[in-house]
Design an enzyme around this catalytic site. Structure first.
Site, PDB file in Angstrom:
ATOM      1  N   GLU A 114       0.834  -1.215   0.000  1.00  0.00           N
ATOM      2  CA  GLU A 114       0.000   0.000   0.000  1.00  0.00           C
ATOM      3  C   GLU A 114       0.863   1.258   0.000  1.00  0.00           C
ATOM      4  OE1 GLU A 114      -2.792  -0.443   3.259  1.00  0.00           O
ATOM      5  OE2 GLU A 114      -4.157  -1.540   1.975  1.00  0.00           O
ATOM      6  N   GLU A 160      -5.703  -8.279  -1.088  1.00  0.00           N
ATOM      7  CA  GLU A 160      -6.362  -8.112   0.221  1.00  0.00           C
ATOM      8  C   GLU A 160      -7.826  -7.790  -0.007  1.00  0.00           C
ATOM      9  OE1 GLU A 160      -4.765  -5.425   3.154  1.00  0.00           O
ATOM     10  OE2 GLU A 160      -2.703  -5.899   2.599  1.00  0.00           O
TER      11      GLU A 160
HETATM   12  C1  BG6 Z   1      -4.363  -2.899   4.706  1.00  0.00           C
HETATM   13  C2  BG6 Z   1      -3.029  -3.360   5.139  1.00  0.00           C
HETATM   14  O1  BG6 Z   1      -4.424  -1.543   4.995  1.00  0.00           O
HETATM   15  O2  BG6 Z   1      -5.514  -3.351   5.310  1.00  0.00           O
HETATM   16  C3  BG6 Z   1      -3.037  -4.422   6.203  1.00  0.00           C
HETATM   17  O3  BG6 Z   1      -2.198  -3.724   4.088  1.00  0.00           O
HETATM   18  C4  BG6 Z   1      -4.215  -4.208   7.118  1.00  0.00           C
HETATM   19  O4  BG6 Z   1      -1.809  -4.386   6.853  1.00  0.00           O
HETATM   20  C5  BG6 Z   1      -5.486  -4.350   6.305  1.00  0.00           C
HETATM   21  O5  BG6 Z   1      -4.230  -5.042   8.219  1.00  0.00           O
HETATM   22  C6  BG6 Z   1      -6.783  -4.244   7.090  1.00  0.00           C
HETATM   23  O6  BG6 Z   1      -6.812  -3.081   7.844  1.00  0.00           O
HETATM   24  P1  BG6 Z   1      -6.980  -3.132   9.409  1.00  0.00           P
HETATM   25  O7  BG6 Z   1      -6.692  -1.774   9.852  1.00  0.00           O
HETATM   26  O8  BG6 Z   1      -8.391  -3.537   9.631  1.00  0.00           O
HETATM   27  O9  BG6 Z   1      -6.028  -4.114   9.923  1.00  0.00           O
END
Ligand code: BG6
Length: 477
Positions: A174, A375
């Protein structure tokens, strides 16, 4: 229909998953100095490890000791790909050593061997919110150009070592989070004199843009080097993708949404895929008096190090209004207005499966290179029932709806090569530092107060996802 070689899988990051923060010769990273908390409480960026605070990265989900068991579970679910990051400080504890830490290198050898044995393709993020703390102290992280060479040395070491084990790589997780104030620390390693609250870091936009430029150059150099070391390597960028919709069809809202989407989402992808700063970013910097140093040769390097595929995270969409009264009404930590057509998670993420299809089509039209969703997932409070089961039907519903939209995108003609669900085994949240915000299809018995034995428990979504993979996306029930 999904192609036969589609990469179904899951994703993690070392600082949120691995634990063992002082084992095997590992040094400390910036994430190791970020305490736990939530939006209601406060998370602190500390300069020493304080007794009165908890640091979730130190133990995380303890993949360090559970990797064999974890990979066995992933294989049982039929995973084709597993995304993990290499902890820079396991390989170079301070980032400045001449020689790497053999024990750290060996750890990832064991992990990759285990994955390969189970026919799971590793997808490695080289840097996922993990910067040696020594580099934050000495150089203020990516503010300094010195980090470009230090990162290059790290890349050379891991590319050479794992050249026959890993084929798919992402340079920076990211990378566009550098454009958010809260990206200063985790993404860029920028710290201030005083200890600060994570969500209220002092912001210096010029510094963030300068540090980001150094990451662009470092990424391009890494891509070029990777192709020299192994021409079969596939190198990707990784963007936090949150599409921006206009709140109304008022052209002022449409323009505001477009401009924000350009700067917050497309800017970094454009640099990494096309190899140059887009016109709108140059004009944004000029208008906002952001003057960064781009040295002779930098633009050449950016051109030489463009990526082979585009990967991104996708959780939500945002609504943008030109009228400031709507800012923040969406209750998401990244801002935006409320979208009355969408429901949000307990953490204010507006769930938008159709937005994924819009995104995939936009991206493919823009870049025409393979896309990978690395993701996506549903962060929720999971409950263990009296009989020991975890009935996470809400997660199944979320994933199912996104998979359906991916399938439609493939029918639209998009070249989508894989899907790795976020936090496939429960891990620590990046934004809030909580274990309670769970994404996994596998539960980890570990809690925010520090209790728990790390036992792994399959959730209802585990069997469901196994069925999805076995049927190559045909069976979603
Ligand atoms: C992304 C990241 O922002 O989203 C992860 O690459 C992160 O590291 C994921 O964990 C989910 O966000 P969060 O804040 O719910 O963990």
């Amino acid at each position: 229909m999904f192609p036969g070689n589609f990469f179904w899988g899951g994703a993690t990051a070392a600082n949120q998953f691995e634990g063992g923060w002082k084992l095997g010769g590992k040094g400390a990273a910036c994430a190791d100095y970020l305490s736990s908390g939530s939006y209601a409480e406060t998370r602190k960026i500390t300069h020493t490890i304080r007794e009165d605070l908890k640091y979730p990265s130190h133990e995380a989900a303890d993949f360090y000791h559970h990797y064999k068991e974890d990979i066995k579970l992933l294989a049982e679910a039929g995973f084709k790909m597993f995304r993990l990051s290499i902890n820079w400080t396991r390989i170079f504890p301070t980032g400045m050593e001449d020689a790497p830490n053999e024990e750290g290198l060996q750890f990832y050898d064991y992990v990759f061997d285990e994955l390969i044995k189970n026919k799971i393709q590793p997808l490695v993020t080289i840097n996922h919110f993990d910067i040696p703390i020594a580099l934050c102290e000495k150089y203020n992280g990516w503010e300094s150009r010195e980090l470009i060479d230090l990162f290059y040395k790290h890349c050379k070491t891991i590319f050479t070592r794992y050249k026959d084990k890993v084929k798919y790589w992402l340079t920076f997780n990211e990378i566009n989070t550098a454009l958010l104030e809260l990206g200063s620390y985790l993404s860029l390693g920028l710290r201030n004199e005083e200890e600060e609250e994570f969500l209220k870091q002092t912001d210096n936009p010029e510094l963030r843009f300068q540090a980001l430029h150094h990451q662009f150059v470092a990424s391009a150099k890494a891509v070029k080097l990777a192709h020299e070391i192994n021409p079969d390597f596939k190198m990707g960028c990784m963007i936090s993708y949150m599409p921006r919709y206009p709140r109304t069809c008022n052209p002022e809202d449409v323009l505001a949404a477009k401009q924000e989407e350009n700067m917050k989402v497309h800017f970094c992808g454009d640099v990494q895929v096309k190899g140059y700063y887009p016109y709108y970013a140059l004009s944004y910097m000029k208008k906002n008096e952001i003057n960064i140093k781009i040295l002779p040769g930098d633009n050449e390097i950016l051109k030489q190090g463009t990526v082979d595929f585009y990967s991104f995270s996708y959780y939500l969409s945002l609504c943008i209004s030109a009228d400031p009264q709507y800012a923040g009404t969406g209750k998401c930590y990244v801002g935006g207005a409320e979208n009355p057509y969408l429901k949000a998670t307990d953490w204010g993420m507006q769930i938008d499966p159709a937005g994924l299809r819009i995104t995939l089509n936009d991206l493919y039209a823009r870049y025409n290179i393979p896309l990978l969703v690395v993701e996506n997932g549903y962060g929720a409070y999971d409950k263990i029932e009296k009989d020991g089961s975890i009935k996470d039907s809400y997660r199944i519903d979320y994933l199912k709806r996104h998979i359906l939209e991916m399938e439609k995108s493939i029918e639209d003609g998009v070249d989508l090569i894989g899907y790795t669900i976020w936090g496939c085994i429960d891990l620590v949240s990046a934004s809030t530092g909580e274990m309670a915000k769970r994404y996994g299809i596998i539960y980890v018995n570990k809690y925010d107060d520090g209790t728990g034995d790390f036992k792994r428990i399959k959730k209802k979504s585990f069997d469901w996802y196994k069925g999805v993979i076995a049927s190559n996306g045909r069976n979603l029930e």
